[in-house]
Design an enzyme around this catalytic site. Structure first.
Site, PDB file in Angstrom:
ATOM      1  N   ASP A  24       0.855  -1.190   0.000  1.00 27.64           N
ATOM      2  CA  ASP A  24       0.000   0.000   0.000  1.00 27.64           C
ATOM      3  C   ASP A  24       0.890   1.238   0.000  1.00 27.64           C
ATOM      4  O   ASP A  24       1.887   1.290   0.726  1.00 27.64           O
ATOM      5  CB  ASP A  24      -0.881  -0.044   1.262  1.00 27.64           C
ATOM      6  N   ASP A  28      -4.485   3.540   2.810  1.00 24.24           N
ATOM      7  CA  ASP A  28      -5.894   3.112   2.946  1.00 24.24           C
ATOM      8  C   ASP A  28      -6.006   1.626   3.293  1.00 24.24           C
ATOM      9  O   ASP A  28      -7.113   1.090   3.366  1.00 24.24           O
ATOM     10  CB  ASP A  28      -6.692   3.445   1.674  1.00 24.24           C
ATOM     11  N   ASP A  32      -1.613  -1.069  -3.888  1.00 27.13           N
ATOM     12  CA  ASP A  32      -1.909  -0.276  -5.080  1.00 27.13           C
ATOM     13  C   ASP A  32      -0.705  -0.209  -6.010  1.00 27.13           C
ATOM     14  O   ASP A  32       0.367  -0.744  -5.703  1.00 27.13           O
ATOM     15  CB  ASP A  32      -2.372   1.137  -4.663  1.00 27.13           C
ATOM     16  N   ASP A 101      -3.938  -9.481 -16.298  1.00 30.08           N
ATOM     17  CA  ASP A 101      -4.957 -10.505 -16.102  1.00 30.08           C
ATOM     18  C   ASP A 101      -6.122 -10.177 -17.033  1.00 30.08           C
ATOM     19  O   ASP A 101      -6.579  -9.035 -17.079  1.00 30.08           O
ATOM     20  CB  ASP A 101      -5.424 -10.505 -14.638  1.00 30.08           C
ATOM     21  N   GLU A 272      -5.598 -19.941 -17.986  1.00 24.93           N
ATOM     22  CA  GLU A 272      -5.987 -20.672 -16.773  1.00 24.93           C
ATOM     23  C   GLU A 272      -7.125 -21.616 -17.145  1.00 24.93           C
ATOM     24  O   GLU A 272      -8.156 -21.167 -17.656  1.00 24.93           O
ATOM     25  CB  GLU A 272      -6.439 -19.709 -15.676  1.00 24.93           C
TER      26      GLU A 272
HETATM   27  O1  TEU Z   1     -10.260 -18.937 -10.717  1.00 22.51           O
HETATM   28  C1  TEU Z   1     -10.810 -20.029 -11.355  1.00 22.51           C
HETATM   29  C2  TEU Z   1     -11.188 -21.245 -10.594  1.00 22.51           C
HETATM   30  O2  TEU Z   1     -11.917 -22.042 -11.129  1.00 22.51           O
HETATM   31  C3  TEU Z   1     -10.773 -21.547  -9.224  1.00 22.51           C
HETATM   32  O3  TEU Z   1      -9.477 -21.325  -8.940  1.00 22.51           O
HETATM   33  C4  TEU Z   1     -11.758 -20.910  -8.294  1.00 22.51           C
HETATM   34  O4  TEU Z   1     -11.610 -19.541  -8.246  1.00 22.51           O
HETATM   35  C5  TEU Z   1     -11.716 -21.404  -6.889  1.00 22.51           C
HETATM   36  O5  TEU Z   1     -10.529 -21.023  -6.287  1.00 22.51           O
HETATM   37  C6  TEU Z   1     -11.970 -22.849  -6.780  1.00 22.51           C
HETATM   38  O6  TEU Z   1     -12.019 -23.171  -5.453  1.00 22.51           O
HETATM   39  C7  TEU Z   1     -10.220 -17.723 -11.394  1.00 22.51           C
HETATM   40  C8  TEU Z   1      -9.503 -16.685 -10.563  1.00 22.51           C
HETATM   41  O7  TEU Z   1      -8.175 -17.060 -10.410  1.00 22.51           O
HETATM   42  C9  TEU Z   1     -10.229 -16.520  -9.266  1.00 22.51           C
HETATM   43  O8  TEU Z   1      -9.581 -15.671  -8.375  1.00 22.51           O
HETATM   44  C10 TEU Z   1     -11.603 -15.989  -9.588  1.00 22.51           C
HETATM   45  O9  TEU Z   1     -12.375 -15.937  -8.420  1.00 22.51           O
HETATM   46  C11 TEU Z   1     -12.323 -16.855 -10.609  1.00 22.51           C
HETATM   47  O10 TEU Z   1     -11.504 -17.246 -11.705  1.00 22.51           O
HETATM   48  C12 TEU Z   1     -13.466 -16.074 -11.212  1.00 22.51           C
HETATM   49  O11 TEU Z   1     -12.967 -15.034 -11.995  1.00 22.51           O
END
Ligand code: TEU
Length: 569
Positions: A24, A28, A32, A101, A272
């Site tokens: 931070d 706050d 950031d 992301d 992912e």
């Molecule tokens: O996560 C995708 C996902 O399917 C899992 O990792 C899920 O978030 C959870 O941890 C299962 O227990 C991605 C992101 O990394 C996560 O932070 C988000 O909450 C999710 O997508 C939705 O955007």
């Protein structure tokens, strides 16, 4: 892939910053961009090549930024676009790259696209999301009237009723995260435009959130299919309808053509992909198919779960070997692995797979790091992992902030589970374990903020912090630095063939890497019991030590949590 011809990211290491919890700069209590800018020399000192930045876009923060309400801005909580530009410039000046992301399976319910879509069935953007009437013959709002029986990742149904229109919209995650309809070409065009805008700004690629969920298996008449029922629940498992759906490869190839083709090869893409198999990953990462450079797979972080994240079980080492070994072999000739223990969604690895007792915390953290980083693939380090940060001692439900944890607690209470049992599981598995502020020093807020941190600082920061480790060659931090340097300097670490050894052994994790006659043998004691090596792996006893996580007391015996990288003939 041969040295000289291999893409740059085969010898790179990525560092993930979860901005809320990194540093931070304005008091706050929330990290950031100013804080990240002030800490870039930590990354430089560690030697990483890429910073992956979790979302900093405008967002209601229902899921800490994974619910985006504007793809082309910065949330004032994190700073402004000028600071993002400064971050790009400052990283590039230090020889590092920036991975943004990309969260395009869903938006926030407050995104103007969804606000417009929700305004009524005649909205020009109605079809940008998944709107469906109640199940045939059932009144909207009636339990079981949801268009499909799918269970959300964040508990409950994936469908939310919009009272105004009497239709439901789909949300695989929280109700505040409606899924975009990738079947609609306008949606795809808008997303590709946005991605090009970021690349033109100077970012070096994207980590693509749940990107294997963007194609849903929809019948020609628009019908979506129920999934098999989940034990003890009225809901079902819809994953067959949305994991690696029918058009996923088509969409990713189109994205590649529209966004990445013709751009310099300095870019990086990582998808992912929960539930992805090795066979699918080969297709996604085959360079000839032009989809993504690598994927995040979830197999190894599911081995200690009995089907559900909320049913943890002990990990058996031979399962980990079978899994990693299968992935190493499956992507040996085509495609590429990414390697991780930790991220913002996983509990801390040293607590989960290592031993976070005072006696073995440092040794197990460095052992796990060695094991992972010596595999073939691109390693990802999650902030604080390089310091041996551990899970948080949560006392009660009020200590948690994560929507996934809170929704699960509510659902489990409604289902009549005992609060103490649910808390015990949350303590072990909650994503908040990964999200406590980075421990920079021993001061009351760990150097993270001058204000009140949004999530409590782990009390162990008085001993476990970056300042204490910086000048200490035996620290976890120093060990990560050495591992990262090893990948940069040793082609065999980046590109060597992988062979798993002792696949059935329950405490020793051993493998070899080989490139053009140069062979490394990696031996790790994944436990507290000393392990004699002489009969099992005689070559290890007289190998030349390239890197170890502790002084070798006896070449013929691996001490508890000892890891050695040896050059052998
Ligand atoms: O996560 C995708 C996902 O399917 C899992 O990792 C899920 O978030 C959870 O941890 C299962 O227990 C991605 C992101 O990394 C996560 O932070 C988000 O909450 C999710 O997508 C939705 O955007």
């Amino acid at each position: 892939m041969r040295p000289g011809k291999a893409p740059w990211w085969t010898s790179a290491v990525v560092y993930q910053v979860y901005p809320r919890s990194f540093q931070d700069s304005d008091g706050d209590g929330i990290g950031d961009l100013g804080g990240i800018l002030a800490r870039l020399d930590h990354l430089l000192d560690l030697g990483v090549d890429v910073l992956w930045l979790s979302p900093v876009y405008p967002s209601p923060q229902a899921d800490n930024g994974y619910d985006i309400s504007d793809y082309q801005g910065i949330d004032p909580m994190f700073g402004c676009l000028a600071q993002l530009d400064e971050l790009i410039a400052e990283l590039h000046r230090r020889g590092m790259r920036l991975l943004m992301d990309l969260v395009v399976n869903h938006t926030s319910a407050e995104h103007p696209w969804f606000v417009e879509s929700r305004s009524g069935p005649d909205s020009p953007k109605r079809d940008w999301y998944w709107w469906r009437p109640a199940r045939a013959g059932m009144p909207a709002g009636h339990p079981g009237a949801e268009p499909t029986n799918w269970q959300s990742f964040f508990s409950g149904s994936t469908w939310e009723l919009d009272e105004a229109s009497g239709e439901y919209y789909l949300h695989l995650f929280d109700r505040s995260q409606p899924d975009l309809n990738w079947e609609n070409p306008q949606v795809r065009t808008a997303i590709y435009d946005m991605m090009r805008w970021w690349l033109d700004r100077g970012v070096d690629g994207f980590r693509m959130d749940v990107i294997n969920m963007i194609s849903k298996d929809v019948a020609p008449d628009g019908h979506l299919h129920d999934g098999p029922p989940l034990a003890g629940s009225a809901l079902g498992d819809g994953s067959a309808s949305y994991l690696c759906g029918p058009r996923i490869h088509e969409f990713l190839q189109e994205m590649h053509r529209e966004v990445f083709a013709g751009r310099p090869d300095t870019l990086l893409t990582v998808g992912e992909m929960p539930g992805v198999t090795v066979e699918q990953a080969r297709l996604f990462t085959d360079p000839a198919r032009a989809e993504v450079d690598m994927v995040f797979q979830f197999e190894h972080v599911s081995l200690d779960l009995d089907g559900s994240k909320w049913r943890p079980v002990p990990l058996r080492l031979r399962d980990l070997k079978a899994s990693f070994g299968h992935w190493q072999a499956g992507l040996a000739d085509v495609g590429w692995n990414s390697l991780y223990w930790d991220n913002h969604d996983q509990p801390r690895a040293v607590s989960r797979f290592g031993d976070d007792s005072p006696q073995f915390r440092r040794d197990s953290a460095t052992c796990l790091a060695t094991l992972l980083h010596l595999h073939r693939g691109t390693p990802y380090v999650y902030q604080g992992e390089e310091l041996g940060m551990a899970n948080f001692p949560f006392a009660g439900i009020d200590d948690f902030r994560d929507v996934e944890s809170l929704n699960h607690f509510t659902a489990a209470m409604a289902a009549g589970q005992a609060p103490a049992d649910v808390l015990a599981v949350l303590r072990r598995m909650s994503r908040d374990n990964a999200r406590t502020p980075v421990q920079w020093d021993a001061s009351p807020s760990a150097g993270f903020t001058t204000g009140t941190p949004w999530l409590a600082v782990n009390p162990d920061h008085v001993t476990w912090n970056a300042e204490a480790q910086r000048g200490d060659p035996s620290s976890v931090l120093a060990h990560y630095r050495r591992l990262i340097a090893l990948r940069h300097t040793e082609p065999v670490v980046a590109l060597g063939d992988f062979t798993m050894l002792l696949p059935a052994h329950e405490e020793i994790y051993a493998f070899s890497r080989c490139l053009d006659g140069d062979t490394l043998l990696v031996v790790c004691n994944v436990g507290r019991t000393p392990q004699p090596l002489g009969e099992l792996l005689p070559a290890a006893v007289d190998g030349e030590l390239v890197l170890g996580n502790m002084a070798v007391a006896d070449p013929a015996v691996l001490a508890p949590w000892e890891a050695r990288v040896l050059r052998v003939r």
